[in-house]
Design a protein around this motif. Structure first.
Motif, short mmCIF file in Angstrom:
data_model
loop_
_atom_site.label_atom_id
_atom_site.label_comp_id
_atom_site.label_asym_id
_atom_site.label_seq_id
_atom_site.Cartn_x
_atom_site.Cartn_y
_atom_site.Cartn_z
N UNK A 1 1.70 -1.12 -0.03
CA UNK A 1 1.44 -2.00 -1.17
C UNK A 1 1.58 -3.46 -0.73
N UNK A 2 2.60 -3.74 0.05
CA UNK A 2 2.84 -5.11 0.50
C UNK A 2 1.72 -5.61 1.40
N UNK B 1 -3.26 0.18 -5.32
CA UNK B 1 -1.81 0.10 -5.43
C UNK B 1 -1.25 1.49 -5.72
N UNK B 2 -0.27 1.90 -4.96
CA UNK B 2 0.39 3.18 -5.25
C UNK B 2 1.22 3.07 -6.51
N UNK C 1 -1.23 -6.31 -0.74
CA UNK C 1 -1.04 -7.54 -1.50
C UNK C 1 -1.38 -8.78 -0.69
N UNK C 2 -1.20 -8.67 0.63
CA UNK C 2 -1.49 -9.81 1.51
C UNK C 2 -2.89 -9.75 2.10
N UNK D 1 5.67 1.44 -0.13
CA UNK D 1 5.96 0.05 -0.46
C UNK D 1 5.39 -0.88 0.62
N UNK E 1 8.66 -12.93 1.69
CA UNK E 1 9.31 -11.72 2.19
C UNK E 1 9.62 -10.78 1.05
N UNK E 2 9.63 -9.49 1.37
CA UNK E 2 9.94 -8.46 0.39
C UNK E 2 11.03 -7.59 0.98
#
Lengths: 352, 309
Positions: A338-339, A350-351, A342-343, A335, A308-309
């Motif tokens: 980006x998340x 990537x920003x 990433x997954x 964000x 989790x983020x």
């Protein structure tokens, strides 16, 4: 602008659909649904809402007239527990309330950019109404601009209370997943995003996806309703009076709920290691839903070993959606992207 | 005839005329914190040592000045308290804060006393560092109300101690500089040690600061989530789920206390990244935390050049 509304025809429509007939309303040219769904969705043309600016990094979309949107009736076999003498839904492009016939509005990702990821959007409104533009259509357009196919959920509210919203969101996830091929999405990349009380509903989907309360005994119940990922924005998480949103609690489980109901719908209590990866963002100065909601859900995810983020900003208040004049909080879509990247749910960039 | 007096006079004249142009260059590279004598200094300081960038058995704490990129100075200064578990201080060169220098912010690396002294030495050193920089602000071209602090690991505990216990009697030595505020104007806390109580305490840091078996009162005193008030400075916090050395709950509990006290704070909790600086590219989004931090500083105006007087 108002939806073309034919309330006296709705019961007739249901009967005709149950009889297995393909039914189209008179009026504007109907939209051809994707094939081959086992059940034929009701085709209703919806005038496209006005274009709005999206996230800071995306230029406002050009004012090209968009094609009419497909709207899917979630319960073609009949809404479970449909109230007799249901009065007409109140609906504008900005807001909807008095929902008796929950639907999904489809926003396909533009051909050529679609990456196969799908997201069901749960607008907020305290389980009293639905913020269909700020936390529905505009979110769908943002997701479309990232190649994601979006589905705006119009779910039942205080007129029904629990378990109707849960039934609706799980039925929505099962509907999309079971028709993934027709929608050109990957059934393993079906996420959910929710705002405020819609965040509570998304958190319910992420934790109670297998709960009996969300099942009605039909074959479709066998399709998994588990979202592959969840994004929760200034979410209502708990029914615990210590930091609940009273309006949402009252509208979902009543003003004096049994302890079991309070516990069932306090989503932080139901996080397990199978809960999907989750992204959360909220503002510290949120006076409507305490930021402790996001923190409690994050702590539960952490305890269960779920990825989790969490991003908590100083300012932004409640309900900022895609507003750009809310200081640092306005960066949340970047964000979130980006998340997702990433997954592996979005292509890799990537920003900065 | 000795030409030296004439040349000396010429040098003095040059310096006097050029003085105002030399502001930032006047900041010494290494600044001892206690020129009057380190409070409570031990009799034997022969074990004081540095190996690479790791300072062990520090008896003479000091600041190392790092200038902002030429032509970019914005008047903001940040004191950097590196980690090291209160056992030693590992400054790691400039890599951790190069982004600050590039953005025009001056950084003073603090080499503070650790387990040889234990509490309250690190707090005294940090407060003295803030007081010293603040008292020289005008002379050094810095804004006295834009002196922040950044910490990593146990260094965050040092920073947050100054941010919460800036008025504690143990932070004063009776020196004239005590009259200058030791409170940082903002705090940046990364992969932070913040509590001294189980279950989330980083025991090695606790041992170094207050011993293996501290009294409950002492442990509570240095559990900084319990010391937050509305006077605590605004804070930026970053931590990761994968940090198994220092538990994320340190940051979360401190943040909860900031919210309760109404202190503005920004918190980013990422998935990837083992304990450390968090800037490895393999950590994905985590590695961008300095960009978020710069955005946060900018939103508070701390990256805008201060107007000349």
């Amino acid at each position: 602008m108002k939806l073309p509304s034919f309330p006296p025809l709705r019961p007739a429509l249901l009967v005709l659909t149950l009889l297995g007939g393909s039914c189209q309303l008179p009026g504007p040219a109907p939209v051809v649904p994707p094939t081959p769904p086992a059940r034929v969705p009701t085709a209703v043309t919806v005038p496209p809402p006005a274009a709005r600016p999206t996230s800071p990094a995306v230029p406002p979309p050009a004012p090209v007239p968009t094609p009419a949107l497909q709207v899917i009736d979630l319960w073609p076999e009949g809404v479970p527990g449909l109230k007799p003498n249901a009065t007409p839904e109140r609906s504008t492009p900005a807001s909807a309330s008095n929902i008796h016939h929950p639907t999904l509005t489809v926003y396909p990702a533009p051909a050529g950019t679609a990456n196969g990821t799908a997201v069901v959007i749960c607008p907020g409104g305290g389980y009293s109404n639905l913020s269909m533009e700020n936390e529905g259509a505009s979110i769908a357009r943002w997701l479309n601009s990232r190649g994601v196919t979006a589905f705006v959920l119009k779910y039942r509210l205080k007129e029904y209370g629990q378990p109707a919203p849960l039934q609706d969101v799980l039925r929505a996830l099962r509907t999309v997943r079971s028709q993934a091929t027709a929608f050109k999405v990957n059934p393993d990349r079906l996420g959910i995003i929710g705002f405020s009380a819609g965040g509570h509903l998304a958190a319910c989907a992420a934790t109670l996806y297998d709960d009996p309360a969300g099942k009605t005994g039909v074959k479709l119940d066998e399709t998994s309703a588990r979202p592959d990922f969840a994004m929760l924005l200034y979410p209502v998480i708990t029914m615990d009076p210590a930091f609940f949103h009273k309006g949402s609690r009252d509208n979902l489980i009543g003003t004096n709920p049994a302890p079991e109901l309070t516990a069932l719908y306090s989503t932080e209590l139901h996080v397990t290691r199978t809960t999907p990866p989750t992204f959360l963002a909220q503002a510290e100065d949120d006076r409507t839903v305490p930021v402790e909601n996001s923190i409690q859900f994050y702590l539960a995810l952490r305890k269960a070993g779920v990825q989790a983020e969490l991003h908590l900003y100083e300012k932004g208040g409640h309900g900022f959606g895609l507003k750009t004049n809310v200081g640092r909080a306005a960066e949340w879509p970047l964000r979130a992207e980006d998340w997702m990247r990433g997954h592996g749910w979005l292509p890799e960039v990537i920003h900065l | 005839m000795n030409p030296a007096p004439g040349r000396f006079a010429a040098l003095l004249l040059t310096l006097a005329l050029a003085g105002p142009l030399l502001r930032a260059a006047d900041i010494p590279r290494q600044i001892p914190l206690w020129p009057e004598g380190v409070p409570g200094m031990k009799a034997d300081t022969s074990d004081e040592t540095v190996s690479g960038t790791t300072y062990t058995h520090t008896h003479h704490p000091f600041l190392l000045y790092n200038a902002p990129k030429a032509g970019t100075a914005n008047g903001t200064a940040v004191i950097f308290a590196p980690g090291g578990g209160y056992v030693h201080v590992n400054t790691g060169g400039t890599g951790f804060f190069q982004w600050m220098l590039d953005g025009g912010t001056a950084v003073f690396t603090l080499v503070y006393r650790t387990q040889d002294y234990g509490h309250p030495a690190p707090l005294q050193d940090m407060l003295r560092a803030v007081r010293l920089v603040r008292s020289h602000a005008a002379e050094w071209g810095l804004a006295p109300d834009r002196i922040g602090a950044i910490g990593n690991s146990a260094g965050s505990h040092v920073v947050a101690s100054a941010g919460t216990l800036f008025d504690a009697p143990e932070g004063r030595t009776g020196a004239p500089l005590d009259a200058v505020s030791g409170r940082p104007d903002f705090m940046i806390l990364t992969f932070s040690v913040l509590t001294m109580e189980p279950p989330y305490v980083h025991t090695a840091s606790r041992d170094g600061l207050i011993g293996r078996n501290p009294s409950p009162e002492l442990a509570a005193h240095f559990s900084l989530e319990k010391q937050v008030t509305k006077a605590t400075p605004p804070a930026f916090l970053v931590h990761t789920m994968q940090d198994t050395t220092v538990r994320e709950e340190n940051s979360i509990q401190f943040y909860q206390a900031l919210v309760k006290a109404g202190v503005p704070a920004e918190l980013h909790l990422y998935e990837k990244g083992t304990h450390g600086s968090g800037t490895s590219a393999s950590f994905g989004q985590t590695a961008q935390w300095p960009l978020r931090c710069a955005d946060w500083m900018r939103s508070h105006g701390w990256l805008n050049p201060v107007s000349p007087p």
